[in-house]
Motif scaffolding. Structure first.
Motif, PDB file in Angstrom:
ATOM      1  N   LEU A 182      -4.236  -2.368  -4.073  1.00  0.00           N
ATOM      2  CA  LEU A 182      -3.289  -2.108  -3.128  1.00  0.00           C
ATOM      3  C   LEU A 182      -4.315  -1.626  -1.736  1.00  0.00           C
ATOM      4  CD1 LEU A 182      -0.602   0.293  -4.788  1.00  0.00           C
ATOM      5  CD2 LEU A 182      -0.413  -2.176  -3.926  1.00  0.00           C
ATOM      6  N   LYS A 183      -5.431  -0.805  -2.062  1.00  0.00           N
ATOM      7  CA  LYS A 183      -6.294  -0.777  -0.787  1.00  0.00           C
ATOM      8  C   LYS A 183      -5.668   0.249   0.077  1.00  0.00           C
ATOM      9  CE  LYS A 183      -8.855  -5.200  -1.073  1.00  0.00           C
ATOM     10  NZ  LYS A 183      -8.090  -5.763  -2.296  1.00  0.00           N
ATOM     11  N   ASP A 184      -5.031   1.094  -0.420  1.00  0.00           N
ATOM     12  CA  ASP A 184      -4.610   2.269   0.601  1.00  0.00           C
ATOM     13  C   ASP A 184      -5.592   3.212   0.765  1.00  0.00           C
ATOM     14  OD1 ASP A 184      -2.613   4.215   1.750  1.00  0.00           O
ATOM     15  OD2 ASP A 184      -3.186   5.377   0.062  1.00  0.00           O
ATOM     16  N   GLU A 185      -6.151   3.502   1.674  1.00  0.00           N
ATOM     17  CA  GLU A 185      -7.423   4.410   2.115  1.00  0.00           C
ATOM     18  C   GLU A 185      -7.603   5.814   1.451  1.00  0.00           C
ATOM     19  OE1 GLU A 185     -10.153   5.754   5.958  1.00  0.00           O
ATOM     20  OE2 GLU A 185      -8.734   4.193   6.177  1.00  0.00           O
ATOM     21  N   GLU A 186      -6.160   6.360   1.716  1.00  0.00           N
ATOM     22  CA  GLU A 186      -6.187   7.646   1.052  1.00  0.00           C
ATOM     23  C   GLU A 186      -6.215   7.815  -0.468  1.00  0.00           C
ATOM     24  OE1 GLU A 186      -6.145  11.930   1.335  1.00  0.00           O
ATOM     25  OE2 GLU A 186      -6.105  10.289   3.031  1.00  0.00           O
ATOM     26  N   SER A 187      -5.526   6.929  -1.043  1.00  0.00           N
ATOM     27  CA  SER A 187      -5.348   6.860  -2.500  1.00  0.00           C
ATOM     28  C   SER A 187      -6.656   6.517  -3.059  1.00  0.00           C
ATOM     29  CB  SER A 187      -4.234   6.051  -3.132  1.00  0.00           C
ATOM     30  OG  SER A 187      -3.056   6.362  -2.685  1.00  0.00           O
ATOM     31  N   LEU A 188      -7.451   5.632  -2.502  1.00  0.00           N
ATOM     32  CA  LEU A 188      -8.774   5.306  -3.086  1.00  0.00           C
ATOM     33  C   LEU A 188      -9.815   6.325  -2.872  1.00  0.00           C
ATOM     34  CD1 LEU A 188      -9.205   1.845  -0.992  1.00  0.00           C
ATOM     35  CD2 LEU A 188      -8.853   2.016  -3.484  1.00  0.00           C
ATOM     36  N   LYS A 189      -9.449   7.505  -2.369  1.00  0.00           N
ATOM     37  CA  LYS A 189     -10.404   8.485  -2.445  1.00  0.00           C
ATOM     38  C   LYS A 189     -10.210   9.217  -3.709  1.00  0.00           C
ATOM     39  CE  LYS A 189     -10.138   9.693   2.461  1.00  0.00           C
ATOM     40  NZ  LYS A 189      -9.525  10.852   3.482  1.00  0.00           N
ATOM     41  N   GLY A 190      -9.248   9.098  -4.545  1.00  0.00           N
ATOM     42  CA  GLY A 190      -9.031   9.726  -5.664  1.00  0.00           C
ATOM     43  C   GLY A 190      -9.688   9.052  -6.808  1.00  0.00           C
ATOM     44  N   ILE A 191     -10.261   7.669  -6.495  1.00  0.00           N
ATOM     45  CA  ILE A 191     -10.878   7.032  -7.465  1.00  0.00           C
ATOM     46  C   ILE A 191     -12.563   7.159  -7.363  1.00  0.00           C
ATOM     47  CG2 ILE A 191     -11.689   4.491  -8.096  1.00  0.00           C
ATOM     48  CD1 ILE A 191      -9.079   3.593  -7.037  1.00  0.00           C
ATOM     49  N   VAL A 192     -12.971   7.864  -6.267  1.00  0.00           N
ATOM     50  CA  VAL A 192     -14.439   8.042  -6.191  1.00  0.00           C
ATOM     51  C   VAL A 192     -14.911   8.868  -7.290  1.00  0.00           C
ATOM     52  CG1 VAL A 192     -16.346   9.020  -4.598  1.00  0.00           C
ATOM     53  CG2 VAL A 192     -14.245   7.719  -3.892  1.00  0.00           C
ATOM     54  N   PRO A 202       0.720  -1.238   0.143  1.00  0.00           N
ATOM     55  CA  PRO A 202       0.121   0.092  -0.062  1.00  0.00           C
ATOM     56  C   PRO A 202       0.823   1.150  -0.002  1.00  0.00           C
ATOM     57  CG  PRO A 202      -0.907  -1.601   1.609  1.00  0.00           C
ATOM     58  CD  PRO A 202       0.444  -2.119   1.036  1.00  0.00           C
ATOM     59  N   ALA A 203       2.024   1.165   0.519  1.00  0.00           N
ATOM     60  CA  ALA A 203       2.905   2.440   0.573  1.00  0.00           C
ATOM     61  C   ALA A 203       3.138   2.908  -0.893  1.00  0.00           C
ATOM     62  CB  ALA A 203       4.203   2.018   1.420  1.00  0.00           C
ATOM     63  N   ALA A 204       3.215   1.953  -1.881  1.00  0.00           N
ATOM     64  CA  ALA A 204       3.244   2.144  -3.361  1.00  0.00           C
ATOM     65  C   ALA A 204       2.499   3.035  -3.971  1.00  0.00           C
ATOM     66  CB  ALA A 204       3.912   1.164  -3.894  1.00  0.00           C
ATOM     67  N   ALA A 205       1.272   3.093  -3.251  1.00  0.00           N
ATOM     68  CA  ALA A 205      -0.017   3.925  -3.954  1.00  0.00           C
ATOM     69  C   ALA A 205       0.354   5.073  -4.335  1.00  0.00           C
ATOM     70  CB  ALA A 205      -1.197   3.808  -3.125  1.00  0.00           C
ATOM     71  N   LYS A 206       0.987   6.020  -3.524  1.00  0.00           N
ATOM     72  CA  LYS A 206       1.210   7.300  -3.917  1.00  0.00           C
ATOM     73  C   LYS A 206       2.192   7.675  -5.107  1.00  0.00           C
ATOM     74  CE  LYS A 206       1.530   8.820   0.784  1.00  0.00           C
ATOM     75  NZ  LYS A 206       2.062   9.770   1.828  1.00  0.00           N
ATOM     76  N   LEU A 262     -13.882   3.305 -17.148  1.00  0.00           N
ATOM     77  CA  LEU A 262     -13.263   4.063 -16.236  1.00  0.00           C
ATOM     78  C   LEU A 262     -14.351   3.946 -15.108  1.00  0.00           C
ATOM     79  CD1 LEU A 262     -11.636   7.142 -17.572  1.00  0.00           C
ATOM     80  CD2 LEU A 262     -10.456   5.209 -16.864  1.00  0.00           C
ATOM     81  N   ARG A 263     -15.624   4.180 -15.245  1.00  0.00           N
ATOM     82  CA  ARG A 263     -16.666   4.081 -14.047  1.00  0.00           C
ATOM     83  C   ARG A 263     -16.775   2.580 -13.527  1.00  0.00           C
ATOM     84  NH1 ARG A 263     -20.327   6.112 -17.125  1.00  0.00           N
ATOM     85  NH2 ARG A 263     -21.469   4.286 -17.616  1.00  0.00           N
ATOM     86  N   TRP A 264     -16.835   1.672 -14.387  1.00  0.00           N
ATOM     87  CA  TRP A 264     -16.811   0.366 -13.854  1.00  0.00           C
ATOM     88  C   TRP A 264     -15.711   0.016 -13.153  1.00  0.00           C
ATOM     89  CZ3 TRP A 264     -18.763  -1.767 -19.327  1.00  0.00           C
ATOM     90  CH2 TRP A 264     -19.856  -1.277 -19.435  1.00  0.00           C
ATOM     91  N   ASN A 265     -14.618   0.205 -13.790  1.00  0.00           N
ATOM     92  CA  ASN A 265     -13.182  -0.137 -12.891  1.00  0.00           C
ATOM     93  C   ASN A 265     -13.195   0.671 -11.569  1.00  0.00           C
ATOM     94  OD1 ASN A 265     -12.434  -1.442 -15.248  1.00  0.00           O
ATOM     95  ND2 ASN A 265     -10.416  -0.355 -15.536  1.00  0.00           N
ATOM     96  N   ALA A 266     -13.627   1.910 -11.648  1.00  0.00           N
ATOM     97  CA  ALA A 266     -13.653   2.582 -10.341  1.00  0.00           C
ATOM     98  C   ALA A 266     -14.447   1.598  -9.118  1.00  0.00           C
ATOM     99  CB  ALA A 266     -14.232   3.901 -10.352  1.00  0.00           C
ATOM    100  N   ALA A 267     -15.730   1.355  -9.941  1.00  0.00           N
ATOM    101  CA  ALA A 267     -16.785   0.644  -8.779  1.00  0.00           C
ATOM    102  C   ALA A 267     -16.069  -0.801  -8.256  1.00  0.00           C
ATOM    103  CB  ALA A 267     -18.040   0.387  -9.904  1.00  0.00           C
ATOM    104  N   LEU A 268     -15.604  -1.384  -9.142  1.00  0.00           N
ATOM    105  CA  LEU A 268     -14.880  -2.755  -8.909  1.00  0.00           C
ATOM    106  C   LEU A 268     -13.849  -2.435  -8.109  1.00  0.00           C
ATOM    107  CD1 LEU A 268     -14.742  -4.314 -12.341  1.00  0.00           C
ATOM    108  CD2 LEU A 268     -16.250  -4.916 -10.457  1.00  0.00           C
ATOM    109  N   ALA A 269     -13.000  -1.451  -8.263  1.00  0.00           N
ATOM    110  CA  ALA A 269     -11.725  -1.079  -7.251  1.00  0.00           C
ATOM    111  C   ALA A 269     -12.546  -1.006  -5.720  1.00  0.00           C
ATOM    112  CB  ALA A 269     -11.146   0.054  -7.879  1.00  0.00           C
ATOM    113  N   LEU A 270     -13.423   0.083  -5.818  1.00  0.00           N
ATOM    114  CA  LEU A 270     -13.870   0.329  -4.430  1.00  0.00           C
ATOM    115  C   LEU A 270     -14.488  -0.889  -3.771  1.00  0.00           C
ATOM    116  CD1 LEU A 270     -14.875   3.996  -5.425  1.00  0.00           C
ATOM    117  CD2 LEU A 270     -13.211   3.298  -3.996  1.00  0.00           C
ATOM    118  N   ALA A 271     -15.263  -1.499  -4.684  1.00  0.00           N
ATOM    119  CA  ALA A 271     -16.030  -2.698  -4.052  1.00  0.00           C
ATOM    120  C   ALA A 271     -14.871  -3.639  -3.394  1.00  0.00           C
ATOM    121  CB  ALA A 271     -16.876  -3.162  -5.040  1.00  0.00           C
ATOM    122  N   GLY A 272     -13.759  -3.676  -4.097  1.00  0.00           N
ATOM    123  CA  GLY A 272     -12.679  -4.810  -3.514  1.00  0.00           C
ATOM    124  C   GLY A 272     -12.421  -4.280  -2.185  1.00  0.00           C
TER     125      GLY A 272
END
Length: 202
Positions: free
Chosen positions: A157-167, A129-133, A177-187
């Motif tokens: 990577l499931k880095d909480e701070e970086s996931l905010k950029g996907i929302v 997760p540290a690599a997310a930045k 892009l919309r579907w990938n974002a949904a799958l990433a956040l759902a995971g």
């Protein structure tokens, strides 16, 4: 959809069988030497086989000298067939060592968008997760391929701070892009993905 996927699956299966037959007598050290031009097989064949072998977590995957050799091969592969560099990025993802991650992060600056995409995915598969930045800048890329891959990698990577950029991508006009974002956040267990997931099910 199923017919093309079946054709691809058969093709990949045949290639894997051929590759295994060609490379089965070679050690990982010999494959690594082939990457630099030694040996009779094409470097990209060796890079592919090395990636496949390392996915099985062989003993040498924890050998510091071997890891350093793979990282060096990746760093010096810039002028070779792009397939060599792309496969080596995947190989480094299987080596859970700080040196392999450092080599991958340098690869994010590659001039080739194809290679950058492979490197982004490899960092996601590496799983730190540290690599997310290092991946979040690609969310603002003008290349949708880089954006899609960055979203997928950050989801892994499931880095909480970086996931905010996907929302914000949950509202994106581009389906992928919309579907990938949904799958990433759902995971990552983020319920903001639910409305898009329900539409995907429809």
């Amino acid at each position: 959809l199923l017919i093309p996927l079946t054709i691809v699956a058969i093709g990949v299966g045949l290639f894997l069988a051929y590759s295994a037959a060609v490379q089965k007598e070679k050690s990982t050290d010999e494959l690594l030497a082939t990457l630099s031009g030694a040996g009779v097989n094409k470097p990209w064949h060796a890079a592919f086989e090395l990636t496949r072998r390392l996915a099985g977590n062989p003993p040498e995957a924890s050998d510091p000298v071997f890891i350093a050799g793979v990282a060096k091969a990746f760093e010096e592969s810039g002028n070779q067939d792009p397939r060599v560099r792309s496969f080596l990025a995947m190989a480094l993802a299987n080596l859970k060592d700080r040196r392999s991650l450092e080599a991958l992060q340098k690869g994010l600056e590659d001039e080739s968008d194809e290679i950058r995409i492979h490197v982004i995915l490899a960092i996601g598969l590496y799983g730190d997760p540290a690599a997310a930045k290092s991946l979040t800048p690609f969310l603002d890329s003008t290349d949708e391929g880089e954006q899609r891959t960055a979203i997928c990698a950050l989801g892994l990577l499931k880095d909480e701070e970086s996931l905010k950029g996907i929302v914000p991508f949950l509202e994106h006009e581009t389906d992928d892009l919309r579907w990938n974002a949904a799958l990433a956040l759902a995971g990552a267990g983020d319920m903001q993905a639910e409305p898009v997931l329900l539409k995907m099910l429809d």
